[in-house]
Design a protein around this motif. Structure first.
Motif, mmCIF file in Angstrom:
data_model
loop_
_atom_site.group_PDB
_atom_site.id
_atom_site.type_symbol
_atom_site.label_atom_id
_atom_site.label_comp_id
_atom_site.label_asym_id
_atom_site.label_seq_id
_atom_site.Cartn_x
_atom_site.Cartn_y
_atom_site.Cartn_z
ATOM 1 N N ASN A 93 0.623 -1.399 0.171
ATOM 2 C CA ASN A 93 0.051 -0.088 0.090
ATOM 3 C C ASN A 93 0.863 1.200 0.233
ATOM 4 O OD1 ASN A 93 0.959 0.235 2.222
ATOM 5 N ND2 ASN A 93 -0.658 -0.650 3.404
ATOM 6 N N TYR A 94 2.711 0.774 -0.053
ATOM 7 C CA TYR A 94 3.137 2.435 -0.146
ATOM 8 C C TYR A 94 4.054 2.117 -1.515
ATOM 9 C CZ TYR A 94 6.188 6.017 1.029
ATOM 10 O OH TYR A 94 7.425 7.076 1.466
ATOM 11 N N PHE A 95 3.952 3.123 -2.553
ATOM 12 C CA PHE A 95 4.555 3.131 -3.236
ATOM 13 C C PHE A 95 6.005 4.365 -3.716
ATOM 14 C CE2 PHE A 95 2.076 -1.074 -4.357
ATOM 15 C CZ PHE A 95 1.282 -0.552 -3.932
ATOM 16 N N PRO A 96 7.210 4.121 -3.344
ATOM 17 C CA PRO A 96 7.600 4.986 -3.389
ATOM 18 C C PRO A 96 8.485 5.402 -5.091
ATOM 19 C CG PRO A 96 8.280 3.267 -2.037
ATOM 20 C CD PRO A 96 6.996 2.947 -2.867
ATOM 21 N N TRP A 97 9.318 5.718 -5.389
ATOM 22 C CA TRP A 97 9.793 6.133 -5.672
ATOM 23 C C TRP A 97 11.576 7.059 -5.680
ATOM 24 C CZ3 TRP A 97 9.690 4.509 -11.494
ATOM 25 C CH2 TRP A 97 8.098 3.881 -11.152
ATOM 26 N N TYR A 98 12.379 6.080 -6.109
ATOM 27 C CA TYR A 98 14.008 6.851 -6.337
ATOM 28 C C TYR A 98 14.836 6.845 -6.783
ATOM 29 C CZ TYR A 98 13.029 5.181 -0.690
ATOM 30 O OH TYR A 98 12.506 5.182 0.551
ATOM 31 N N LYS A 99 15.443 8.081 -7.006
ATOM 32 C CA LYS A 99 16.451 8.952 -7.512
ATOM 33 C C LYS A 99 18.019 8.428 -7.614
ATOM 34 C CE LYS A 99 18.286 13.193 -10.456
ATOM 35 N NZ LYS A 99 18.025 13.700 -10.406
ATOM 36 N N GLN A 100 18.714 7.583 -8.139
ATOM 37 C CA GLN A 100 20.021 7.246 -7.673
ATOM 38 C C GLN A 100 21.070 7.623 -8.802
ATOM 39 O OE1 GLN A 100 21.412 2.930 -7.031
ATOM 40 N NE2 GLN A 100 22.403 3.919 -5.445
ATOM 41 N N GLU A 101 22.521 8.925 -8.558
ATOM 42 C CA GLU A 101 22.736 9.456 -9.094
ATOM 43 C C GLU A 101 24.227 8.550 -8.958
ATOM 44 O OE1 GLU A 101 22.869 13.662 -9.876
ATOM 45 O OE2 GLU A 101 21.105 13.897 -8.203
ATOM 46 N N LEU A 102 24.835 8.662 -10.226
ATOM 47 C CA LEU A 102 25.465 7.825 -9.841
ATOM 48 C C LEU A 102 26.743 7.412 -8.758
ATOM 49 C CD1 LEU A 102 27.399 6.019 -12.067
ATOM 50 C CD2 LEU A 102 28.763 7.410 -12.686
ATOM 51 N N GLY A 103 27.069 6.678 -8.349
ATOM 52 C CA GLY A 103 27.945 6.772 -6.639
ATOM 53 C C GLY A 103 27.394 7.508 -5.869
ATOM 54 N N LYS A 104 26.248 7.913 -6.080
ATOM 55 C CA LYS A 104 25.668 8.083 -4.108
ATOM 56 C C LYS A 104 24.317 7.427 -4.152
ATOM 57 C CE LYS A 104 26.520 13.222 -6.122
ATOM 58 N NZ LYS A 104 25.959 14.285 -6.672
ATOM 59 N N ARG A 105 23.979 7.517 -2.971
ATOM 60 C CA ARG A 105 22.627 7.269 -2.684
ATOM 61 C C ARG A 105 21.611 7.026 -2.742
ATOM 62 N NH1 ARG A 105 22.979 9.796 3.277
ATOM 63 N NH2 ARG A 105 25.087 10.281 2.594
ATOM 64 N N PRO A 106 20.493 6.664 -3.175
ATOM 65 C CA PRO A 106 19.185 7.274 -3.620
ATOM 66 C C PRO A 106 19.041 7.492 -2.776
ATOM 67 C CG PRO A 106 19.318 4.505 -2.926
ATOM 68 C CD PRO A 106 20.941 5.358 -2.643
ATOM 69 N N GLN A 107 17.677 7.936 -3.632
ATOM 70 C CA GLN A 107 17.139 9.807 -2.013
ATOM 71 C C GLN A 107 15.600 9.692 -3.708
ATOM 72 O OE1 GLN A 107 18.747 12.055 -0.585
ATOM 73 N NE2 GLN A 107 20.570 12.378 -1.276
ATOM 74 N N LEU A 108 14.694 10.070 -2.050
ATOM 75 C CA LEU A 108 12.789 9.624 -1.838
ATOM 76 C C LEU A 108 12.832 11.069 -2.496
ATOM 77 C CD1 LEU A 108 10.035 7.778 -1.541
ATOM 78 C CD2 LEU A 108 10.355 9.801 0.595
#
Lengths: 112, 114
Positions: A31-46
């Motif tokens: 029931n929860y659906f997040p999207w993360y962006k991960q730039e090269l060599g970095k941590r995923p960010q919501l």
């Protein structure tokens, strides 16, 4: 257990165009659906998330839609910019501190 | 925003040695932390769920004696890769659950085993 599938694996668009990434999930209890962006060599960010009681959510150039019946949700990025280039992951969970399952990721390239 | 600190950011070790990776939530208490492994150009694969004060829950196929997890406080979880081998070389990343479904990720640790 939950299984999340994500498509496409790579996506290349021209600056200013829109980009759409799609995910499906298998567990109807999610029931929860997040999207993360991960730039090269970095941590995923919501970047945006949506809960199952909502069909659509928008935050500036980013929007997410959810079809609970079909068990799929999508990320829409409008007016893409080169800095949007990154790997995007969708995820699904049953909320709380239940473990979250990630899609395989989509490498988005925005060409200037 | 919430901050999760992960150390070291990279480590090179000899085959057969053990490596400890720390994950700290700096400005919130995290009853649950997660450990992932990420291969180049691939997704985040959940290895284990770490709950403060109890044993970690490992995903199928992850050797608990190989990847020791300790979550002794509400702000610290550690992952120890024991008797590391070249096939253990990977990017390891943690996340901490702050509440309200919010997960915050550490910056990751690149492990290279020679």
């Amino acid at each position: 257990g939950e299984n999340v599938e994500q498509h496409p694996s790579t996506l290349s668009v021209q600056e200013g165009d829109s980009a759409v990434i799609k995910c499906t999930y298998s567990d109807s209890a999610s029931n929860y659906f997040p999207w993360y962006k991960q730039e090269l060599g970095k941590r995923p960010q919501l970047i945006i998330d949506i809960r199952s009681n909502v069909g659509e959510k928008k935050d500036q150039r980013i929007a997410v839609t959810l079809n609970k019946t079909a068990k799929h949700f999508s990320l829409h990025i409008t007016e893409t910019q080169p800095e949007d280039s990154a790997v995007y992951f969708c995820a699904a969970s049953q909320g709380g501190n239940n473990d979250m399952r990630f899609g395989a990721g989509t490498r988005l390239t925005v060409k200037p | 925003g919430a901050v999760v600190s992960q150390h070291p950011s990279w480590v090179i070790c000899k085959s057969g040695t053990s490596v400890k990776i720390e994950c700290r939530s700096l400005d919130f208490q995290a009853t649950t932390m997660f450990w992932y492994r990420q291969f180049p150009k691939q997704s985040l694969m959940l290895m284990a769920t770490s709950n403060e004060g109890s044993k970690a829950t490992y995903e199928q196929g992850v050797e608990k004696d190989k990847f020791l997890i300790n979550h002794a406080s509400l702000t610290l979880s550690t992952l120890t890769v024991t008797s590391a081998h070249p096939e253990d070389s990977s990017f390891y990343i943690c996340s901490a659950y702050r509440g309200n479904e919010k997960l915050f990720f550490g910056s990751g640790t690149q492990l290279s085993v020679l």
